[in-house]
Design an enzyme around this catalytic site. Structure first.
Site, PDB file in Angstrom:
ATOM      1  N   ASN A   1      -9.979  20.405  20.779  1.00 26.22           N
ATOM      2  CA  ASN A   1      -8.957  19.757  19.958  1.00 26.22           C
ATOM      3  C   ASN A   1      -8.946  18.245  20.167  1.00 26.22           C
ATOM      4  O   ASN A   1      -8.748  17.489  19.220  1.00 26.22           O
ATOM      5  CB  ASN A   1      -7.576  20.341  20.266  1.00 26.22           C
TER       6      ASN A   1
ATOM      7  N   GLY B   1      -0.776  16.000  19.618  1.00 34.26           N
ATOM      8  CA  GLY B   1      -1.471  14.727  19.711  1.00 34.26           C
ATOM      9  C   GLY B   1      -1.860  14.484  21.158  1.00 34.26           C
ATOM     10  O   GLY B   1      -1.474  15.236  22.066  1.00 34.26           O
ATOM     11  N   TYR B   2      -2.599  13.416  21.384  1.00 35.08           N
ATOM     12  CA  TYR B   2      -3.121  13.110  22.719  1.00 35.08           C
ATOM     13  C   TYR B   2      -2.717  11.713  23.145  1.00 35.08           C
ATOM     14  O   TYR B   2      -2.950  10.738  22.434  1.00 35.08           O
ATOM     15  CB  TYR B   2      -4.643  13.261  22.736  1.00 35.08           C
ATOM     16  N   LEU B   3      -2.119  11.642  24.334  1.00 35.14           N
ATOM     17  CA  LEU B   3      -1.812  10.350  24.956  1.00 35.14           C
ATOM     18  C   LEU B   3      -3.063   9.801  25.633  1.00 35.14           C
ATOM     19  O   LEU B   3      -3.234   8.600  25.763  1.00 35.14           O
ATOM     20  CB  LEU B   3      -0.681  10.492  25.978  1.00 35.14           C
TER      21      LEU B   3
ATOM     22  N   GLU C   1      -2.606   8.777  20.461  1.00 35.02           N
ATOM     23  CA  GLU C   1      -3.816   8.240  19.849  1.00 35.02           C
ATOM     24  C   GLU C   1      -3.874   8.696  18.389  1.00 35.02           C
ATOM     25  O   GLU C   1      -3.261   9.686  18.012  1.00 35.02           O
ATOM     26  CB  GLU C   1      -5.052   8.739  20.602  1.00 35.02           C
TER      27      GLU C   1
END
Length: 160
Positions: free
Chosen positions: A144, A28-30, A82
């Site tokens: 990604n 996942g992405y912060l 996110e």
């Protein structure tokens, strides 16, 4: 700390017979703005945090910093990422002097299969296996960090 890689679509699953390893990856992405991404990843039994900078004009080079963290820390951070988690299996396939990382995506990105090869310079020559298709280096829709926002199922043309 500069990562140089080329990215390609994959035309068949022939690579699976040539794979020397495979690992499930959840990430996942912060932060996922184009100027910088901060990624959290569980890769097999390890956790990682990665920061990537904006890419070069060709899209083949960019700053990358990665640090191993515990799986527990990574799983906790995934909870605050996110919206849109990336779920894939990565296969490692040697071809000539290089190792390709071939990602088979699941969930909303099901049907997408992408291969990346890391290079020491943007103009380095490398052997291309028969299962490589169109080069997509620098095409943001295949990053990604973009696939979590606009998944493959929303724009795919055809899958292998």
């Amino acid at each position: 700390m500069i990562e140089i890689e080329r990215k390609f679509l994959v035309s068949s699953y022939e690579f699976k017979q040539q794979a020397m390893a495979q690992t499930r990856i959840i990430q996942g992405y912060l932060c996922s703005v184009p100027e910088r991404t901060v990624r959290v990843r569980v890769k097999g039994d390890k956790g990682f945090m990665t920061v990537k900078g904006i890419g070069s004009e060709s899209g083949a080079s960019r700053f990358e910093w990665e640090h191993e963290i515990s799986v527990e820390e990574a799983q906790a951070l995934l909870e605050i990422c996110e919206t849109g988690i990336i779920d894939k299996t990565r296969y490692l396939v040697t071809c000539g002097e290089h190792t390709y990382e071939v990602d088979v995506f699941y969930g909303d990105n099901h049907g997408l299969v992408v291969a990346e090869v890391e290079l020491s310079s943007e103009d380095e020559q490398f052997e291309k296996p028969s299962w490589l298709a169109e080069e997509v280096t620098g095409k943001r829709c295949y990053y990604n960090s973009m696939l979590m926002k606009v998944p493959f199922k929303k724009w795919k043309k055809e899958s292998i």
